[in-house]
Design a protein around this motif. Structure first.
Motif, PDB file in Angstrom:
ATOM      1  N   GLU A   1       0.815  -1.218   0.000  1.00  0.00           N
ATOM      2  CA  GLU A   1       0.000   0.000   0.000  1.00  0.00           C
ATOM      3  C   GLU A   1       0.847   1.266   0.000  1.00  0.00           C
ATOM      4  OE1 GLU A   1      -2.613  -0.520   3.399  1.00  0.00           O
ATOM      5  OE2 GLU A   1      -4.283  -0.909   2.039  1.00  0.00           O
ATOM      6  N   VAL A   2       2.080   1.181  -0.505  1.00  0.00           N
ATOM      7  CA  VAL A   2       2.959   2.342  -0.513  1.00  0.00           C
ATOM      8  C   VAL A   2       3.087   2.888  -1.923  1.00  0.00           C
ATOM      9  CG1 VAL A   2       4.253   1.593   1.499  1.00  0.00           C
ATOM     10  CG2 VAL A   2       5.000   0.877  -0.766  1.00  0.00           C
ATOM     11  N   SER A   3       3.378   4.169  -2.011  1.00  0.00           N
ATOM     12  CA  SER A   3       3.610   4.833  -3.283  1.00  0.00           C
ATOM     13  C   SER A   3       5.065   5.308  -3.307  1.00  0.00           C
ATOM     14  CB  SER A   3       2.653   6.022  -3.429  1.00  0.00           C
ATOM     15  OG  SER A   3       2.913   6.738  -4.606  1.00  0.00           O
ATOM     16  N   ILE A   4       5.811   4.902  -4.344  1.00  0.00           N
ATOM     17  CA  ILE A   4       7.219   5.299  -4.456  1.00  0.00           C
ATOM     18  C   ILE A   4       7.422   5.916  -5.833  1.00  0.00           C
ATOM     19  CG2 ILE A   4       9.611   4.549  -4.165  1.00  0.00           C
ATOM     20  CD1 ILE A   4       8.570   2.046  -2.786  1.00  0.00           C
ATOM     21  N   PRO A   5       6.869   7.134  -6.062  1.00  0.00           N
ATOM     22  CA  PRO A   5       7.024   7.780  -7.365  1.00  0.00           C
ATOM     23  C   PRO A   5       8.514   8.015  -7.673  1.00  0.00           C
ATOM     24  CG  PRO A   5       5.390   8.899  -6.002  1.00  0.00           C
ATOM     25  CD  PRO A   5       6.129   7.949  -5.115  1.00  0.00           C
TER      26      PRO A   5
ATOM     27  N   ILE B   1       9.824   7.742  18.333  1.00  0.00           N
ATOM     28  CA  ILE B   1      10.979   7.100  17.709  1.00  0.00           C
ATOM     29  C   ILE B   1      12.055   8.167  17.505  1.00  0.00           C
ATOM     30  CG2 ILE B   1       9.616   5.321  16.527  1.00  0.00           C
ATOM     31  CD1 ILE B   1       9.813   6.955  13.962  1.00  0.00           C
ATOM     32  N   ASP B   2      13.297   7.719  17.299  1.00  0.00           N
ATOM     33  CA  ASP B   2      14.406   8.665  17.123  1.00  0.00           C
ATOM     34  C   ASP B   2      14.884   8.742  15.677  1.00  0.00           C
ATOM     35  OD1 ASP B   2      14.625   9.099  20.012  1.00  0.00           O
ATOM     36  OD2 ASP B   2      15.392   7.039  20.055  1.00  0.00           O
ATOM     37  N   LEU B   3      14.586   7.708  14.901  1.00  0.00           N
ATOM     38  CA  LEU B   3      15.039   7.640  13.513  1.00  0.00           C
ATOM     39  C   LEU B   3      13.977   6.918  12.683  1.00  0.00           C
ATOM     40  CD1 LEU B   3      17.387   7.933  11.388  1.00  0.00           C
ATOM     41  CD2 LEU B   3      18.098   5.629  12.102  1.00  0.00           C
ATOM     42  N   ALA B   4      13.659   7.464  11.520  1.00  0.00           N
ATOM     43  CA  ALA B   4      12.713   6.823  10.597  1.00  0.00           C
ATOM     44  C   ALA B   4      13.443   6.477   9.308  1.00  0.00           C
ATOM     45  CB  ALA B   4      11.535   7.751  10.300  1.00  0.00           C
ATOM     46  N   ILE B   5      13.110   5.323   8.732  1.00  0.00           N
ATOM     47  CA  ILE B   5      13.747   4.898   7.484  1.00  0.00           C
ATOM     48  C   ILE B   5      12.706   4.799   6.380  1.00  0.00           C
ATOM     49  CG2 ILE B   5      14.994   3.055   6.319  1.00  0.00           C
ATOM     50  CD1 ILE B   5      16.456   2.446   8.824  1.00  0.00           C
ATOM     51  N   LEU B   6      13.015   5.442   5.247  1.00  0.00           N
ATOM     52  CA  LEU B   6      12.148   5.434   4.071  1.00  0.00           C
ATOM     53  C   LEU B   6      12.998   5.273   2.821  1.00  0.00           C
ATOM     54  CD1 LEU B   6       9.839   8.492   4.893  1.00  0.00           C
ATOM     55  CD2 LEU B   6       9.130   6.103   4.908  1.00  0.00           C
ATOM     56  N   PHE B   7      12.349   4.982   1.701  1.00  0.00           N
ATOM     57  CA  PHE B   7      13.049   5.052   0.426  1.00  0.00           C
ATOM     58  C   PHE B   7      13.237   6.519   0.058  1.00  0.00           C
ATOM     59  CE2 PHE B   7      11.030   0.772  -0.334  1.00  0.00           C
ATOM     60  CZ  PHE B   7      12.223   0.070  -0.334  1.00  0.00           C
ATOM     61  N   ARG B   8      14.353   6.827  -0.591  1.00  0.00           N
ATOM     62  CA  ARG B   8      14.637   8.215  -0.970  1.00  0.00           C
ATOM     63  C   ARG B   8      13.480   8.809  -1.776  1.00  0.00           C
ATOM     64  NH1 ARG B   8      19.224  11.323  -1.776  1.00  0.00           N
ATOM     65  NH2 ARG B   8      20.658   9.571  -1.473  1.00  0.00           N
ATOM     66  N   GLU B   9      12.881   8.000  -2.628  1.00  0.00           N
ATOM     67  CA  GLU B   9      11.798   8.483  -3.484  1.00  0.00           C
ATOM     68  C   GLU B   9      10.547   8.861  -2.692  1.00  0.00           C
ATOM     69  OE1 GLU B   9      14.787   6.513  -5.795  1.00  0.00           O
ATOM     70  OE2 GLU B   9      13.687   5.851  -4.013  1.00  0.00           O
ATOM     71  N   GLU B  10      10.458   8.439  -1.437  1.00  0.00           N
ATOM     72  CA  GLU B  10       9.305   8.781  -0.603  1.00  0.00           C
ATOM     73  C   GLU B  10       9.502  10.092   0.145  1.00  0.00           C
ATOM     74  OE1 GLU B  10       7.430   4.556   0.817  1.00  0.00           O
ATOM     75  OE2 GLU B  10       9.468   4.990   1.511  1.00  0.00           O
ATOM     76  N   LEU B  11      10.720  10.641   0.108  1.00  0.00           N
ATOM     77  CA  LEU B  11      11.020  11.843   0.893  1.00  0.00           C
ATOM     78  C   LEU B  11      10.147  13.049   0.543  1.00  0.00           C
ATOM     79  CD1 LEU B  11      14.902  11.855   1.342  1.00  0.00           C
ATOM     80  CD2 LEU B  11      13.140  11.467   3.065  1.00  0.00           C
ATOM     81  N   PRO B  12       9.968  13.375  -0.751  1.00  0.00           N
ATOM     82  CA  PRO B  12       9.149  14.558  -1.041  1.00  0.00           C
ATOM     83  C   PRO B  12       7.774  14.505  -0.387  1.00  0.00           C
ATOM     84  CG  PRO B  12      10.292  13.846  -3.016  1.00  0.00           C
ATOM     85  CD  PRO B  12      10.529  12.787  -1.979  1.00  0.00           C
TER      86      PRO B  12
END
Length: 274
Positions: free
Chosen positions: A53-57, A205-216
């Motif tokens: 259910e994630v979007s990684i444009p 939490i102190d740190l979150a991890i995502l794909f770079r493409e999800e940052l925007p």
């Protein structure tokens, strides 16, 4: 004893009448026998793919618009083989359950130790065949801007020992594995990037991890105020189309052919970000 009156039908005429009445039924049965094998063959060439259910444009969209670049790569590769793909979107954990039950045929995954032990990846020379990946993505860390720790590309610099709990999206094993290797307690229950950012801002939490493409998307919401990215990516990982280890022979042949097509087409310009 009185005899029944005859209606005057001759035997030949009666037989012809019976044949005439049965002809439509025979035609219908023949049509059905032709349709049923066609339907069965179509089902055997249809692959149900669970994407989460994630979007990684621009690689993976949420299903509401045009396919992302990686989705289009999969669709085009399958079409060349005479296969039909259906994309389904469920939480990662449910995707795994549906894959185990046989309701889904394949899923997009990173080659974590846990995934490698459970699912079938394309292999070559004793390792995963990177040439047959769907896409390569970078994983990045997000922290509160006032936090005094950073990643130099090899080690985590945390002079004040501020880093204790890390967060990842639900079902994203590759992110949870990174947090475990960093020695952090893992919160892997967030259902959206917004929820993950809210937890970080609220100091759950102190740190979150995502794909770079999800940052925007992640950093554009009000919940991301006062957050910043670590200096360097934590990991670059390949994403593969994987299936259960045991597949019927026909499915196995289709999967291997699909992997080959992905390797041939992935570097074409139409599947690259513009």
């Amino acid at each position: 004893m009185p005899k029944l009156k005859s209606f005057g039908f001759k035997p030949v005429l009666a037989k012809s009448l019976v044949l005439l009445l049965l002809l439509p039924l025979a035609c219908w049965a023949q049509a059905q026998s032709a349709v049923e094998p066609d339907q069965g063959q179509a089902a055997q060439r249809t692959w149900k793919i669970c994407l989460g259910e994630v979007s990684i444009p621009p690689f993976l969209n949420d299903g509401s618009g045009a396919p992302g670049l990686s989705e289009q790569l999969l669709l085009d590769s399958a079409r060349l083989l005479g296969l039909h793909l259906e994309f389904h979107r469920f939480p990662g954990r449910r995707c795994r359950l549906l894959l185990k039950s046989g309701e889904m045929h394949a899923m997009a995954m990173a080659p974590t130790p846990e995934n490698l032990a459970q699912w079938q990846f394309p292999l070559h020379d004793g390792g995963v065949d990177a040439a047959k990946r769907v896409v390569r993505l970078s994983l990045v860390g997000i922290k509160r801007s006032d936090a005094d720790f950073d990643w130099d590309g090899k080690t985590l610099q945390d002079p004040a020992s501020q880093l204790r709990v890390g967060g990842a999206l639900a079902g994203r094993m590759v992110a949870s594995d990174i947090l475990k290797k960093l020695g952090l307690k893992v919160d892997g229950e967030s259902r959206s990037t917004r929820q993950l950012m809210l937890k970080l801002q609220a100091r759950r939490i102190d740190l979150a991890i995502l794909f770079r493409e999800e940052l925007p998307e992640a950093l554009s919401v009000p919940a991301a105020a006062g957050l910043s990215m670590l200096s360097r990516p934590l990991l670059a990982t390949d994403i593969y189309l994987v299936s259960p280890v045991e597949l019927p022979a026909a499915r196995q042949e289709q999967l291997e052919a699909l992997w080959e097509q992905l390797a041939k087409r992935r570097e074409l310009s139409q599947y690259k970000p513009r």
